[in-house]
Design a protein around this motif. Structure first.
Motif, PDB file in Angstrom:
ATOM      1  N   GLN A 265       0.828  -1.209   0.000  1.00  0.00           N
ATOM      2  CA  GLN A 265       0.000   0.000   0.000  1.00  0.00           C
ATOM      3  C   GLN A 265       0.863   1.261   0.000  1.00  0.00           C
ATOM      4  OE1 GLN A 265      -3.273   0.055   2.821  1.00  0.00           O
ATOM      5  NE2 GLN A 265      -3.316  -2.180   2.809  1.00  0.00           N
ATOM      6  N   ILE A 266       1.933   1.241   0.774  1.00  0.00           N
ATOM      7  CA  ILE A 266       2.834   2.401   0.799  1.00  0.00           C
ATOM      8  C   ILE A 266       3.492   2.590  -0.565  1.00  0.00           C
ATOM      9  CG2 ILE A 266       4.983   3.292   1.785  1.00  0.00           C
ATOM     10  CD1 ILE A 266       4.065   2.024   4.458  1.00  0.00           C
ATOM     11  N   LEU A 267       3.929   1.504  -1.182  1.00  0.00           N
ATOM     12  CA  LEU A 267       4.552   1.603  -2.506  1.00  0.00           C
ATOM     13  C   LEU A 267       3.559   2.091  -3.565  1.00  0.00           C
ATOM     14  CD1 LEU A 267       6.809  -1.580  -2.538  1.00  0.00           C
ATOM     15  CD2 LEU A 267       7.519   0.809  -2.335  1.00  0.00           C
ATOM     16  N   LEU A 268       2.295   1.689  -3.440  1.00  0.00           N
ATOM     17  CA  LEU A 268       1.281   2.160  -4.384  1.00  0.00           C
ATOM     18  C   LEU A 268       0.933   3.626  -4.154  1.00  0.00           C
ATOM     19  CD1 LEU A 268      -1.131  -0.912  -4.436  1.00  0.00           C
ATOM     20  CD2 LEU A 268       0.351  -0.134  -6.292  1.00  0.00           C
ATOM     21  N   LEU A 269       1.130   4.104  -2.936  1.00  0.00           N
ATOM     22  CA  LEU A 269       0.836   5.500  -2.628  1.00  0.00           C
ATOM     23  C   LEU A 269       1.867   6.455  -3.236  1.00  0.00           C
ATOM     24  CD1 LEU A 269      -0.872   7.539  -0.992  1.00  0.00           C
ATOM     25  CD2 LEU A 269       0.677   7.109   0.918  1.00  0.00           C
ATOM     26  N   LEU A 270       3.105   6.019  -3.341  1.00  0.00           N
ATOM     27  CA  LEU A 270       4.182   6.905  -3.805  1.00  0.00           C
ATOM     28  C   LEU A 270       3.939   7.492  -5.200  1.00  0.00           C
ATOM     29  CD1 LEU A 270       7.286   5.046  -2.343  1.00  0.00           C
ATOM     30  CD2 LEU A 270       6.106   7.069  -1.450  1.00  0.00           C
ATOM     31  N   PRO A 271       3.538   6.693  -6.211  1.00  0.00           N
ATOM     32  CA  PRO A 271       3.272   7.304  -7.523  1.00  0.00           C
ATOM     33  C   PRO A 271       2.090   8.278  -7.501  1.00  0.00           C
ATOM     34  CG  PRO A 271       3.465   4.929  -7.730  1.00  0.00           C
ATOM     35  CD  PRO A 271       3.471   5.235  -6.280  1.00  0.00           C
ATOM     36  N   ILE A 272       1.116   8.023  -6.628  1.00  0.00           N
ATOM     37  CA  ILE A 272      -0.025   8.929  -6.518  1.00  0.00           C
ATOM     38  C   ILE A 272       0.456  10.274  -5.980  1.00  0.00           C
ATOM     39  CG2 ILE A 272      -2.253   9.305  -5.388  1.00  0.00           C
ATOM     40  CD1 ILE A 272      -2.476   6.191  -5.272  1.00  0.00           C
ATOM     41  N   LEU A 273       1.295  10.232  -4.955  1.00  0.00           N
ATOM     42  CA  LEU A 273       1.832  11.469  -4.390  1.00  0.00           C
ATOM     43  C   LEU A 273       2.704  12.202  -5.401  1.00  0.00           C
ATOM     44  CD1 LEU A 273       2.783  10.289  -0.797  1.00  0.00           C
ATOM     45  CD2 LEU A 273       0.823  11.651  -1.495  1.00  0.00           C
ATOM     46  N   PHE A 274       3.495  11.453  -6.156  1.00  0.00           N
ATOM     47  CA  PHE A 274       4.349  12.073  -7.167  1.00  0.00           C
ATOM     48  C   PHE A 274       3.505  12.729  -8.259  1.00  0.00           C
ATOM     49  CE2 PHE A 274       6.904  11.941 -11.068  1.00  0.00           C
ATOM     50  CZ  PHE A 274       7.954  12.741 -10.661  1.00  0.00           C
ATOM     51  N   ALA A 275       2.417  12.065  -8.660  1.00  0.00           N
ATOM     52  CA  ALA A 275       1.556  12.620  -9.710  1.00  0.00           C
ATOM     53  C   ALA A 275       0.868  13.899  -9.245  1.00  0.00           C
ATOM     54  CB  ALA A 275       0.511  11.585 -10.133  1.00  0.00           C
ATOM     55  N   GLY A 276       0.610  14.015  -7.940  1.00  0.00           N
ATOM     56  CA  GLY A 276      -0.058  15.197  -7.426  1.00  0.00           C
ATOM     57  C   GLY A 276       0.856  16.150  -6.690  1.00  0.00           C
ATOM     58  N   ASN A 277       2.157  16.085  -6.978  1.00  0.00           N
ATOM     59  CA  ASN A 277       3.109  16.910  -6.227  1.00  0.00           C
ATOM     60  C   ASN A 277       2.885  18.410  -6.398  1.00  0.00           C
ATOM     61  OD1 ASN A 277       4.152  17.376  -8.767  1.00  0.00           O
ATOM     62  ND2 ASN A 277       6.181  16.629  -8.302  1.00  0.00           N
ATOM     63  N   GLY A 278       2.244  18.825  -7.469  1.00  0.00           N
ATOM     64  CA  GLY A 278       1.957  20.244  -7.671  1.00  0.00           C
ATOM     65  C   GLY A 278       1.046  20.803  -6.586  1.00  0.00           C
ATOM     66  N   PHE A 279       0.094  19.976  -6.122  1.00  0.00           N
ATOM     67  CA  PHE A 279      -0.779  20.421  -5.034  1.00  0.00           C
ATOM     68  C   PHE A 279       0.035  20.738  -3.783  1.00  0.00           C
ATOM     69  CE2 PHE A 279      -3.929  17.883  -7.462  1.00  0.00           C
ATOM     70  CZ  PHE A 279      -4.851  18.888  -7.669  1.00  0.00           C
ATOM     71  N   TYR A 280       1.021  19.900  -3.517  1.00  0.00           N
ATOM     72  CA  TYR A 280       1.824  20.098  -2.307  1.00  0.00           C
ATOM     73  C   TYR A 280       2.735  21.318  -2.442  1.00  0.00           C
ATOM     74  CZ  TYR A 280       0.066  15.529  -1.185  1.00  0.00           C
ATOM     75  OH  TYR A 280      -0.782  14.484  -0.926  1.00  0.00           O
ATOM     76  N   LYS A 281       3.344  21.479  -3.597  1.00  0.00           N
ATOM     77  CA  LYS A 281       4.217  22.647  -3.811  1.00  0.00           C
ATOM     78  C   LYS A 281       3.422  23.940  -3.692  1.00  0.00           C
ATOM     79  CE  LYS A 281       7.457  20.369  -6.928  1.00  0.00           C
ATOM     80  NZ  LYS A 281       7.902  20.301  -8.330  1.00  0.00           N
ATOM     81  N   ARG A 282       2.322  24.023  -4.435  1.00  0.00           N
ATOM     82  CA  ARG A 282       1.521  25.248  -4.411  1.00  0.00           C
ATOM     83  C   ARG A 282       0.819  25.429  -3.074  1.00  0.00           C
ATOM     84  NH1 ARG A 282       0.163  23.005  -9.424  1.00  0.00           N
ATOM     85  NH2 ARG A 282      -1.816  22.300  -8.543  1.00  0.00           N
ATOM     86  N   GLY A 283       0.312  24.343  -2.514  1.00  0.00           N
ATOM     87  CA  GLY A 283      -0.456  24.440  -1.283  1.00  0.00           C
ATOM     88  C   GLY A 283       0.362  24.862  -0.082  1.00  0.00           C
TER      89      GLY A 283
END
Length: 113
Positions: free
Chosen positions: A71-89
């Motif tokens: 589950q943790i390994l599957l979460l990593l690509p999701i976080l990478f795909a949405g990294n713009g939200f984290y940078k801007r947010g």
């Protein structure tokens, strides 16, 4: 105007040649779609591994620690795909001008933790 836009945390440029700007927008749009597909595929897989008991899929032979690791390994690509939200947010949060990206970044970060 551009310096105010950049100071607010966004990107701004003067458009010299509109045809080049349209091509750049198309390339950026295809990048968004690829990130969306990546997040969607890994989200479905993550859902299957996290909710397998509730949807009737049995992983009885799989130890719980391995399931959590997957589950943790599957979460990593999701976080990478949405990294713009984290940078801007988080950038907007640190500038004391939170926006919807901040809401997404803080809420998903707290859920992950």
């Amino acid at each position: 105007i551009i310096s105010a836009v950049v100071k607010a945390g966004f990107h701004g440029d003067l458009i010299q040649d509109p045809s080049k700007e349209y091509t750049a927008a198309e390339e950026e749009s295809s990048g968004y779609f690829r990130r969306f597909l990546t997040a969607a595929i890994f989200s479905i897989l993550l859902h299957l591994f996290s909710m397998h008991k509730m949807i009737g899929i049995s992983f009885e032979s799989m130890p719980e620690q391995i399931n959590i690791s997957i589950q943790i390994l599957l979460l990593l690509p999701i976080l990478f795909a949405g990294n713009g939200f984290y940078k801007r947010g988080f950038s907007a949060l640190f500038r004391l001008s939170p926006n919807m990206d901040t809401l997404i970044a803080v809420s998903t970060s707290s859920a992950i933790v």
